[in-house]
Design an enzyme around this catalytic site. Structure first.
Site, short mmCIF file in Angstrom:
data_model
loop_
_atom_site.label_atom_id
_atom_site.label_comp_id
_atom_site.label_asym_id
_atom_site.label_seq_id
_atom_site.Cartn_x
_atom_site.Cartn_y
_atom_site.Cartn_z
N HIS A 1 -3.16 4.94 6.13
CA HIS A 1 -2.44 6.17 5.73
C HIS A 1 -2.01 6.90 7.01
O HIS A 1 -2.18 8.12 7.13
CB HIS A 1 -3.34 7.10 4.89
CG HIS A 1 -3.87 6.52 3.62
ND1 HIS A 1 -3.12 6.40 2.49
CD2 HIS A 1 -5.09 5.98 3.33
CE1 HIS A 1 -3.86 5.86 1.51
NE2 HIS A 1 -5.05 5.58 2.01
N GLU B 1 1.29 3.88 5.07
CA GLU B 1 1.24 3.51 3.66
C GLU B 1 2.37 2.53 3.32
O GLU B 1 3.42 2.53 3.96
CB GLU B 1 1.36 4.77 2.79
CG GLU B 1 0.15 5.68 2.98
CD GLU B 1 0.22 6.99 2.20
OE1 GLU B 1 1.23 7.24 1.53
OE2 GLU B 1 -0.75 7.76 2.29
N SER C 1 -6.27 0.48 2.50
CA SER C 1 -6.93 1.77 2.75
C SER C 1 -8.35 1.53 3.29
O SER C 1 -8.49 0.92 4.35
CB SER C 1 -6.90 2.61 1.47
OG SER C 1 -7.26 3.93 1.72
#
Lengths: 276, 276
Positions: A177, A204, A135
């Site tokens: 993401h 993800e 992330s």
């Protein structure tokens, strides 16, 4: 050949760049990949991207213990002056693997950029170690990074929000993401600013494992490569801030588990088993 | 030259294909464009895509009245046999413009496909009229249409859900609410099945105005063109249903208001004012 990093040393290590929400409970393909590259059982979990990293250490410690990495310690700082503390640097000297967890990529770079910790992380990479990030920890890997931008929206000319990243992987912009938050618009926007950078959008529970100038895709989702090298027109420098971006002739590759890509030629690498 | 439509007549009319949520209150660029092409003040609003079209007629009637189209009537059917009713066909004979509102594109095609209403709509188009559609009404325009698919997700090999559309615009697949619902994955999936079709993803409050083989973009968002003509590899025919799609060398154009595209050459049309 790996390019020179900003610290002047060639990175001979491995980057594992994860699009967020890597599986901790089921197949754990990505964490297994990280664990398989840690030979001494020691990992530093850098939770600096998060304002409140409560529970992160316990979660990763449990997952990595089950995968044969028993010694996971946390690196967390809240102010830049903590990035020179001896105990933190001493611990980094003892490990060959660092994992950046999620949060805000600007916290990573503003707190550790140009500090002794930052240089130590580059040294680990240069000496053949593993730097992983998920992330925000993924976004921070590049020279220039996306810091924010609208999700689920086409790119508007005024939506510029870039910052200087950790500089571990040159000539790319990484977003995470990716499909889940509808980020193709903002990645195209970043590439439109300067097609010298290759846009890499990672879903993800999906990661790229970078060694030298090639990477391999692992995990359950896809990785999008946005190449602006052949772009014939864009309005990025001309239009007013609320106008939607117009850009012609992007090249787009969608890669999934097992695919390999060459960052120097900017081409997928065709392997015999992928021939159709 | 416009291609032959499925009814055998060449479409000489205009298609206005809208990505959903066209503005009704403020600048109303798209509804103004529709209204400007209606010279006799008469429009049929086909609400057949919706199970419960309550309020649609009032909303469009109010918007179009303010734009100089006073005579808006509704075409709604719930069963196929209603599609041959004389009063409905008589009304269609009197107008040169039909607007398909949103809902489920499968309702449009399953209820009117191959009925007298369907043929009447093709006749209006062939005779130079206007066929507009928003959201589901946009998707239904093509020969083959996307009926469902995951939003905000990369495409999985098993995510196939296509059906035969109205056949007003050949050789394309249209998707709507495009950036807003993160639909690049499913549009790429549709194109991967057969790159003969050009993927067209239209954002909300954005439309393409098609005449002959060219279209122009209007509205506040972007239009994405996914061209698979140069694709060098995909795993669509080989991989198992839960695997993520892998596809190399897509060409992607992002167009915004004022851009023009040629559906025959599959190229944006560069106009002097767009030169940078």
């Amino acid at each position: 050949m790996a390019k020179e990093t900003k610290t002047g040393k060639s990175g001979r290590g491995t980057l594992i760049i994860i699009g967020g929400h890597e599986d901790h409970n089921d197949h754990r393909v990505i964490l297994k990949e990280v664990a398989s590259r840690i030979k001494d059982g020691k990992l530093v979990l850098a939770t600096v991207a998060s304002h409140e990293p409560d529970g992160y250490l316990e979660k990763y410690r449990s997952s990595f213990a089950a995968l044969g990495v028993p010694d996971v310690t946390e690196l967390y700082i809240d102010e830049r002056d903590q990035a020179a503390m001896d105990d933190k640097l001493e611990r980094l000297r003892q490990v060959k693997a660092v994992f950046f967890s999620g949060g805000d990529q600007l916290r990573i770079t503003s707190l550790i950029g140009d500090t002794p910790i930052y240089r130590q992380i580059h040294d680990i990479f240069a000496d053949g170690g593993v730097i992983a990030g998920t992330s925000a920890g993924a976004s921070a890997m590049s020279e220039t990074m996306l810091v924010r931008g609208r999700n689920a929206s086409s790119f508007r000319i005024g939506d510029i929000s870039m910052a200087t990243g950790l500089g571990l992987l040159p000539n790319v912009i990484i977003d995470q993401h990716f499909a889940e938050r509808g980020r193709i618009g903002r990645l195209i926007g970043a590439v439109s600013q300067n097609p010298r950078v290759l846009g890499i959008g990672i879903d993800e529970d999906t990661a790229i494992v970078v060694q030298g100038h090639q990477f391999r895709v692992i995990g359950s989702g896809a990785v999008y490569l946005v190449d602006g090298g052949d772009v014939t027109h864009s309005n990025i420098a001309e239009a007013s801030t609320e106008e939607a971006l117009s850009i012609y002739d992007l090249r787009l590759h969608v890669l999934s588990s097992g695919d390999t890509f060459d960052l120097e030629t900017r081409r997928p690498v065709r392997e015999p088993h992928k021939e159709g």
